[in-house]
Scaffold this active site. Structure first.
Site, short mmCIF file in Angstrom:
data_model
loop_
_atom_site.label_atom_id
_atom_site.label_comp_id
_atom_site.label_asym_id
_atom_site.label_seq_id
_atom_site.Cartn_x
_atom_site.Cartn_y
_atom_site.Cartn_z
N PRO A 287 -2.65 1.17 -0.15
CA PRO A 287 -3.07 2.28 -1.02
C PRO A 287 -3.34 3.53 -0.18
O PRO A 287 -4.30 3.60 0.58
CB PRO A 287 -4.36 1.75 -1.66
CG PRO A 287 -4.86 0.70 -0.72
CD PRO A 287 -3.67 0.10 -0.06
N ASP A 463 -5.04 4.17 5.06
CA ASP A 463 -5.04 2.98 4.21
C ASP A 463 -6.44 2.81 3.64
O ASP A 463 -7.39 2.52 4.37
CB ASP A 463 -4.63 1.77 5.06
CG ASP A 463 -4.47 0.50 4.23
OD1 ASP A 463 -5.00 0.44 3.10
OD2 ASP A 463 -3.83 -0.45 4.73
N HIS A 464 -6.57 2.98 2.32
CA HIS A 464 -7.89 2.96 1.70
C HIS A 464 -8.51 1.56 1.67
O HIS A 464 -9.69 1.41 1.33
CB HIS A 464 -7.82 3.53 0.29
CG HIS A 464 -9.03 4.34 -0.09
ND1 HIS A 464 -10.26 4.19 0.51
CD2 HIS A 464 -9.21 5.31 -1.02
CE1 HIS A 464 -11.13 5.01 -0.02
NE2 HIS A 464 -10.51 5.72 -0.97
N ARG A 465 -7.74 0.53 2.01
CA ARG A 465 -8.33 -0.80 2.16
C ARG A 465 -9.18 -0.86 3.42
O ARG A 465 -10.17 -1.60 3.50
CB ARG A 465 -7.24 -1.87 2.23
CG ARG A 465 -6.38 -2.01 1.00
CD ARG A 465 -5.23 -2.96 1.24
NE ARG A 465 -4.36 -2.52 2.32
CZ ARG A 465 -3.31 -3.20 2.78
NH1 ARG A 465 -2.99 -4.36 2.22
NH2 ARG A 465 -2.57 -2.72 3.75
#
Length: 493
Positions: A287, A463-465
């Site tokens: 994401p 990467d929003h994770r």
């Protein structure tokens, strides 16, 4: 199974090895030898392009080149035989090259025994048996004219004239009845259309049935131009009907004018294919979040000018990218959590205590991202030297697969193309990528007054994770602060 087989005590065959990490195919870019040339153990015989890089292949034994199985421009699978070597020249009559017995290369016989006493010189020796399964060839009896053309085609692919004992006969006034041939789909007069292997591959890539192509080559051989003409829509000329036989009169050269072609189809392979697969995988797996900041880099540009005159930086290239790279390394040091990777299999976040700094490079073969190993440990002169070497190697097309593996974060300098910035896609397996826009002279409020200043826009995708908004904002703000006040390279380092 190794990358070489032994067809007899005299002849050995060299197979396409896995020169990267699990690669399955490669394209032959250039042959450095021809049949009859003497080769020695370790001599480079060809250059191939994989999905990652161009690689030179050395031969692992001495001898004389007997046969090149594929011409330049052919994409082959790992494990296929690419060259046959006579390791005992002069000991007797050599058998006819395997590829000369048909109009396209055939699969070599399975190895009876592995050569001993030789340590593999390339990564990936020992390809799985199942990786090179091919369909069996169907038996075909060719007419004398077809056999002569096949011999001439093979001789051309091998880089020498056709044998004098088998000259191609002059075209007869009327075609003689051809012997019975097993029927094949798309065949002309029950036989197979004549075309060289590269032309057959081009037709396959373009979705063209060779049986529908009007041949214009000598003795009814289909050329690349014939295939392109069949693929191009005819704007002013009617579509030509298939030739009634292989010995039909030559079609006019201008049957379809070049100006009528409205499309060009380019096979997706090599680096371009790898880029497409990687970007799709990254964009729809991680994401992405992108943040932007516009910053006054006037002091950074002054520092670059001063460093160019510094004797400690003599012999290395100094440019704004060097300072930006150092600024990103300092920002990562201040925010180490950003330097991480997502382990999907184990559902873990893997924090890296080293930085392999990727630099996106546009090359004639496509976009590649080699990285500077352990960039966090390098001084400014060392980082400058590493950047210079990385760029030079990439432009020369000599970047190795190892140089593109193991990156942690990347910088892409889109400003060199005159654009302000972009929303970069993460390099697969990495946590962040910094895009640098063009540095332009713009009106800027400086010390309470509007003045012309050197300004650029930065964009950080992450990467929003792994990276939440706060962490991503801190990293981007730190990079901007350093570029605005480069002395922070000292106070924050």
């Amino acid at each position: 199974m190794t990358t070489m087989t032994e067809t007899s005590a005299r002849f050995r065959e060299f197979k396409m090895p896995d020169v990267g990490e699990g690669l399955t195919e490669a394209e032959i870019l250039k042959w450095f030898v021809q049949p009859g040339d003497t080769v020695t153990d370790g001599q480079v015989v060809c250059e191939v392009e994989t999905a990652k890089a161009a690689v030179e292949l050395p031969i692992p034994f001495d001898g004389v080149v007997h046969e090149l199985r594929f011409p330049e421009g052919t994409t082959i699978d790992v494990g296929q035989v690419i060259i046959a070597i006579d390791v005992a020249p002069g000991s007797g009559d050599a058998p006819a090259p395997a590829a000369a017995q048909s109009q396209e290369p055939v699969e070599a016989p399975a190895a009876e025994a592995e050569p001993k006493g030789r340590t593999p010189v390339l990564v990936g020796y020992g390809v799985a048996e199942s990786s090179t399964k091919r369909r069996p060839r169907k038996g075909v009896s060719a007419a004398p004219e077809a056999a002569a053309v096949a011999a001439a085609v093979q001789a051309e692919l091998n880089g020498h004239a056709a044998p004098a004992a088998a000259p191609a006969p002059a075209p007869a006034p009327a075609p003689a009845p051809a012997p019975a041939v097993p029927a094949q789909p798309g065949a002309q007069d029950g036989g197979r259309p004549l075309a060289k292997p590269p032309v057959r591959k081009l037709a396959k890539d373009l979705g063209i049935d060779l049986a529908t192509v009007v041949p214009t080559g000598k003795d009814g051989v289909i050329t690349r131009e014939d295939v392109h003409a069949a693929a191009a829509p005819a704007a002013t000329a009617p579509v030509a009907a298939p030739a009634p036989s292989q010995a039909a009169p030559e079609a006019p050269a201008a049957a379809v004018a070049p100006a009528s072609a409205r499309e060009t189809r380019i096979p997706v392979k090599g680096v371009r294919k790898a880029i497409a697969q990687a970007m799709v995988g990254s964009a729809f797996t991680a994401p992405h979040v992108t943040e932007f900041v516009t910053v006054d880099v006037t002091r950074t540009m002054k520092l670059v000018a001063e460093l160019k005159e510094d004797k400690d930086m003599a012999g290395v290239r100094v440019n704004p990218l060097l300072i930006i790279a150092k600024a990103l390394l300092v920002a990562i040091k201040r925010n180490p959590e950003v330097n991480a990777a997502w382990d999907e299999a184990n559902q873990e976040i893997v924090q890296k205590h080293y930085v392999n700094l990727g630099i996106a490079a546009a090359t004639p073969r496509g976009l590649i991202v080699p990285n500077i190993k352990d960039a966090h440990d390098k001084t400014l002169p060392q980082l400058a030297a590493a950047l210079g070497e990385l760029v030079t190697t990439a432009r020369d097309g000599k970047t190795s697969p190892a140089a593109m593996a193991g990156g942690t974060v990347t910088i892409t300098n889109v400003g060199v193309f005159g654009v302000d910035t972009g929303t970069p896609i993460l390099n697969p397996g990495e946590s962040a990528i910094l895009a640098v826009g063009a540095i332009k002279l713009q009106p800027w409020v400086h010390k309470g007054k509007v003045k012309p200043r050197q300004v650029t826009t930065l964009a950080l995708s992450f990467d929003h994770r792994l990276v939440d908004g706060e962490l991503g904002s801190k990293v981007l703000a730190d990079v901007a602060a350093i570029l605005e006040q480069p002395k922070r390279l000292i106070t924050w380092a």
